[in-house]
Design an enzyme around this catalytic site. Structure first.
Site, PDB file in Angstrom:
ATOM      1  N   CYS A 148       0.793  -1.233   0.000  1.00  0.00           N
ATOM      2  CA  CYS A 148       0.000   0.000   0.000  1.00  0.00           C
ATOM      3  C   CYS A 148       0.828   1.287   0.000  1.00  0.00           C
ATOM      4  O   CYS A 148       0.369   2.311  -0.510  1.00  0.00           O
ATOM      5  CB  CYS A 148      -0.962  -0.010   1.171  1.00  0.00           C
ATOM      6  SG  CYS A 148      -0.207  -0.540   2.704  1.00  0.00           S
ATOM      7  N   GLN A 174       2.197   6.252   7.652  1.00  0.00           N
ATOM      8  CA  GLN A 174       1.200   5.273   7.208  1.00  0.00           C
ATOM      9  C   GLN A 174       0.036   5.145   8.190  1.00  0.00           C
ATOM     10  O   GLN A 174       0.227   5.068   9.406  1.00  0.00           O
ATOM     11  CB  GLN A 174       1.884   3.911   6.996  1.00  0.00           C
ATOM     12  CG  GLN A 174       2.948   3.984   5.920  1.00  0.00           C
ATOM     13  CD  GLN A 174       3.596   2.653   5.600  1.00  0.00           C
ATOM     14  OE1 GLN A 174       4.801   2.605   5.415  1.00  0.00           O
ATOM     15  NE2 GLN A 174       2.830   1.580   5.517  1.00  0.00           N
ATOM     16  N   GLY A 178      -3.858   0.331   7.478  1.00  0.00           N
ATOM     17  CA  GLY A 178      -2.940  -0.522   6.720  1.00  0.00           C
ATOM     18  C   GLY A 178      -2.452  -1.720   7.519  1.00  0.00           C
ATOM     19  O   GLY A 178      -1.875  -2.644   6.957  1.00  0.00           O
ATOM     20  N   HIS A 240      -2.067   6.920   3.249  1.00  0.00           N
ATOM     21  CA  HIS A 240      -0.620   6.908   3.497  1.00  0.00           C
ATOM     22  C   HIS A 240       0.002   8.147   2.849  1.00  0.00           C
ATOM     23  O   HIS A 240      -0.181   8.396   1.646  1.00  0.00           O
ATOM     24  CB  HIS A 240       0.027   5.669   2.863  1.00  0.00           C
ATOM     25  CG  HIS A 240      -0.261   4.378   3.581  1.00  0.00           C
ATOM     26  ND1 HIS A 240      -0.960   4.309   4.769  1.00  0.00           N
ATOM     27  CD2 HIS A 240       0.078   3.099   3.276  1.00  0.00           C
ATOM     28  CE1 HIS A 240      -1.030   3.045   5.162  1.00  0.00           C
ATOM     29  NE2 HIS A 240      -0.420   2.295   4.268  1.00  0.00           N
TER      30      HIS A 240
HETATM   31  N1  NAP Z   1      -2.209  -3.748   0.600  1.00  0.00           N
HETATM   32  C1  NAP Z   1      -2.595  -3.528   1.853  1.00  0.00           C
HETATM   33  O1  NAP Z   1      -2.930  -2.422   2.271  1.00  0.00           O
HETATM   34  C2  NAP Z   1      -2.685  -4.641   2.779  1.00  0.00           C
HETATM   35  C3  NAP Z   1      -3.010  -4.303   4.057  1.00  0.00           C
HETATM   36  C4  NAP Z   1      -3.127  -5.346   4.907  1.00  0.00           C
HETATM   37  C5  NAP Z   1      -2.933  -6.623   4.475  1.00  0.00           C
HETATM   38  N2  NAP Z   1      -2.582  -6.914   3.217  1.00  0.00           N
HETATM   39  C6  NAP Z   1      -2.402  -8.307   2.789  1.00  0.00           C
HETATM   40  O2  NAP Z   1      -3.699  -8.866   2.554  1.00  0.00           O
HETATM   41  C7  NAP Z   1      -3.782 -10.158   3.113  1.00  0.00           C
HETATM   42  C8  NAP Z   1      -4.931 -10.239   4.100  1.00  0.00           C
HETATM   43  O3  NAP Z   1      -4.753  -9.318   5.171  1.00  0.00           O
HETATM   44  P1  NAP Z   1      -5.953  -9.035   6.194  1.00  0.00           P
HETATM   45  O4  NAP Z   1      -5.503  -7.892   7.042  1.00  0.00           O
HETATM   46  O5  NAP Z   1      -7.254  -8.943   5.481  1.00  0.00           O
HETATM   47  O6  NAP Z   1      -5.932 -10.380   7.088  1.00  0.00           O
HETATM   48  P2  NAP Z   1      -7.110 -10.992   7.971  1.00  0.00           P
HETATM   49  O7  NAP Z   1      -8.102  -9.960   8.362  1.00  0.00           O
HETATM   50  O8  NAP Z   1      -6.442 -11.773   9.063  1.00  0.00           O
HETATM   51  O9  NAP Z   1      -7.852 -12.033   6.980  1.00  0.00           O
HETATM   52  C9  NAP Z   1      -7.227 -13.206   6.552  1.00  0.00           C
HETATM   53  C10 NAP Z   1      -8.161 -14.005   5.669  1.00  0.00           C
HETATM   54  O10 NAP Z   1      -7.492 -15.213   5.317  1.00  0.00           O
HETATM   55  C11 NAP Z   1      -8.313 -16.324   5.707  1.00  0.00           C
HETATM   56  N3  NAP Z   1      -7.476 -17.438   6.136  1.00  0.00           N
HETATM   57  C12 NAP Z   1      -6.636 -17.499   7.200  1.00  0.00           C
HETATM   58  N4  NAP Z   1      -6.062 -18.719   7.273  1.00  0.00           N
HETATM   59  C13 NAP Z   1      -6.569 -19.444   6.242  1.00  0.00           C
HETATM   60  C14 NAP Z   1      -6.379 -20.774   5.788  1.00  0.00           C
HETATM   61  N5  NAP Z   1      -5.544 -21.608   6.411  1.00  0.00           N
HETATM   62  N6  NAP Z   1      -7.054 -21.186   4.703  1.00  0.00           N
HETATM   63  C15 NAP Z   1      -7.899 -20.361   4.064  1.00  0.00           C
HETATM   64  N7  NAP Z   1      -8.129 -19.075   4.446  1.00  0.00           N
HETATM   65  C16 NAP Z   1      -7.466 -18.631   5.526  1.00  0.00           C
HETATM   66  C17 NAP Z   1      -9.153 -15.805   6.863  1.00  0.00           C
HETATM   67  O11 NAP Z   1     -10.315 -16.612   7.008  1.00  0.00           O
HETATM   68  P3  NAP Z   1     -11.058 -16.767   8.444  1.00  0.00           P
HETATM   69  O12 NAP Z   1     -11.858 -15.536   8.659  1.00  0.00           O
HETATM   70  O13 NAP Z   1     -11.912 -17.954   8.223  1.00  0.00           O
HETATM   71  O14 NAP Z   1      -9.988 -16.955   9.474  1.00  0.00           O
HETATM   72  C18 NAP Z   1      -9.471 -14.390   6.366  1.00  0.00           C
HETATM   73  O15 NAP Z   1     -10.489 -14.441   5.415  1.00  0.00           O
HETATM   74  C19 NAP Z   1      -2.398 -10.433   3.716  1.00  0.00           C
HETATM   75  O16 NAP Z   1      -1.661 -11.185   2.798  1.00  0.00           O
HETATM   76  C20 NAP Z   1      -1.787  -9.095   3.901  1.00  0.00           C
HETATM   77  O17 NAP Z   1      -0.380  -9.110   3.765  1.00  0.00           O
HETATM   78  C21 NAP Z   1      -2.485  -5.923   2.353  1.00  0.00           C
END
Ligand code: NAP
Length: 349
Positions: A148, A174, A178, A240
């Site tokens: 991001c 940031q 994020g 950000h």
């Molecule tokens: N570009 C950005 O701004 C930004 C910001 C933050 C994160 N990210 C990236 O986006 C991704 C998600 O981040 P987030 O903050 O949304 O995380 P999060 O809220 O923890 O969500 C994780 C998701 O993955 C699922 N999951 C976890 N373990 C799993 C498994 N073993 N099999 C299948 N599904 C599984 C969870 O399902 P359940 O609900 O069932 O546990 C949930 O839907 C990460 O890779 C992170 O690095 C990007």
């Protein structure tokens, strides 16, 4: 125009929720499939998810039954917001099974055959998909969007690339959104600055070089510029901010750089893609802008705002840039990538 069904891996998480909200009323895509962990699979989306975004949970999502993240009954086009600890294997399984995975996760961004796209800046990196297909033998494919903070920096530097970028120092402020949910502890971030975001500086440096580099038909040649990032978490909810010092080979006047930023356009604008901002980089003349609270949500969060371009006694030029981290830096970025791929004939309707 025939609409396309899409699914979201990690649909119950924070980024997954941003996808669902961004896809609501999309003119081309219908969100019909939600995947998550086996903790959620089999449950109604509205029961499995703590909806944490402003506004009501979209009706299109509420009644869906959450699925396991296994290819089979999922739509061909899949957005990924998978937890990074499992994204590598799951995204690859979907690509191998013939799905196009448009991922927001960090796992594949720096792979040598995976495009890391900012559609206005490096749409031609999609050509690497032919190599990906040959090397991996997948029926489908994986494309990614940057971190991001990287997207804000590369959108702002994109218009300056033709002047020959040689050195960059970028310092981020940031937003807490994020960091996902619950993100940074309130005791740490209230009235404070946290000068460390794990892995962020390395990602920003490497991803910037890949995005602003070239695909030579065989491999990515990173931009031959040194990039140094300082990443800080600040008590801002969304948006950000990045202050940037940049050295250029050519020495244009400051007005020429401002003009280059405002005139910058890419394929998304040329093709009028639905999520593309009309003007991707908007230079604000006021001496105290852009500001996250006042500017982040303008242009539906898809433009990057710049300002304060002036002489830098060290590197030549300095300015400030601001972008919406969960829109242009996450869900909106991935959806724009998919729109670009559709417009390139890389997705079936
Ligand atoms: N570009 C950005 O701004 C930004 C910001 C933050 C994160 N990210 C990236 O986006 C991704 C998600 O981040 P987030 O903050 O949304 O995380 P999060 O809220 O923890 O969500 C994780 C998701 O993955 C699922 N999951 C976890 N373990 C799993 C498994 N073993 N099999 C299948 N599904 C599984 C969870 O399902 P359940 O609900 O069932 O546990 C949930 O839907 C990460 O890779 C992170 O690095 C990007």
């Amino acid at each position: 125009m025939q609409r396309i069904e899409v699914g979201v891996l990690g649909a119950t998480g924070m980024v997954g929720q941003h996808f669902i909200r961004f896809l609501e009323n999309h003119p081309w895509f219908d969100f019909t499939w939600a995947g998550a962990s086996d903790r959620s699979a089999g449950r109604k989306y509205s029961d499995a998810t703590n909806w944490r975004l402003d506004g009501a949970l979209p009706a299109s999502a509420a009644g869906l039954t959450v699925q396991e993240c296994k290819p089979g009954n999922a739509p061909r086009l899949i957005f990924s917001a998978m937890d990074a600890s499992v994204a590598t294997e799951i995204e690859q399984a979907f690509a191998a099974a013939g799905h196009t995975v448009v991922s927001n996760s960090k796992n594949h961004r720096m792979e040598p055959d995976v495009p890391l796209l900012v559609p206005e800046v490096n749409a031609n990196h999609l050509a690497s998909l032919a190599t990906q297909s040959r090397l991996r033998g997948w029926k489908g494919r994986i494309v990614t969007n940057p971190n991001c903070s990287t997207v804000v920096l590369t959108m702002a530097l994109g218009p300056l690339k033709r002047f020959g970028i040689t050195r960059v120092v970028a310092t981020t402020m940031q937003a807490i959104s994020g960091a996902g949910y619950p993100g940074v502890a309130s005791m740490d971030i209230t009235a404070n600055v946290v000068p460390f975001i794990g892995g962020e500086e390395e990602k920003m440096q490497q991803e910037t070089q890949k995005i602003l580099g070239e695909w030579n038909g065989d491999r990515f040649e990173p931009l031959a510029a040194t990039v140094s990032a300082h990443c800080n978490r600040v008590p801002v909810v969304d948006g950000h901010t990045v202050t940037v010092s940049v050295e250029l080979l050519e020495k244009p006047g400051e007005a020429a750089l401002i003009e280059a930023m405002n005139a910058f356009r890419g394929l998304p604008q040329e093709r009028k893609l639905p999520s593309a901002p009309e003007q991707p980089v908007i230079y604000l003349d006021a001496p105290d802008r852009p500001q996250p609270r006042r500017d982040t949500n303008r242009e539906k969060g898809m433009a990057v705002f710049t300002g304060r371009l002036r002489a830098c006694p060290v590197l030549g030029y300095k300015f400030v840039a601001l972008g919406h981290n969960t829109v242009r830096g996450a869900a909106g970025a991935a959806v724009l990538n998919a729109e670009l791929m559709l417009s390139e004939g890389l997705l079936e309707r």
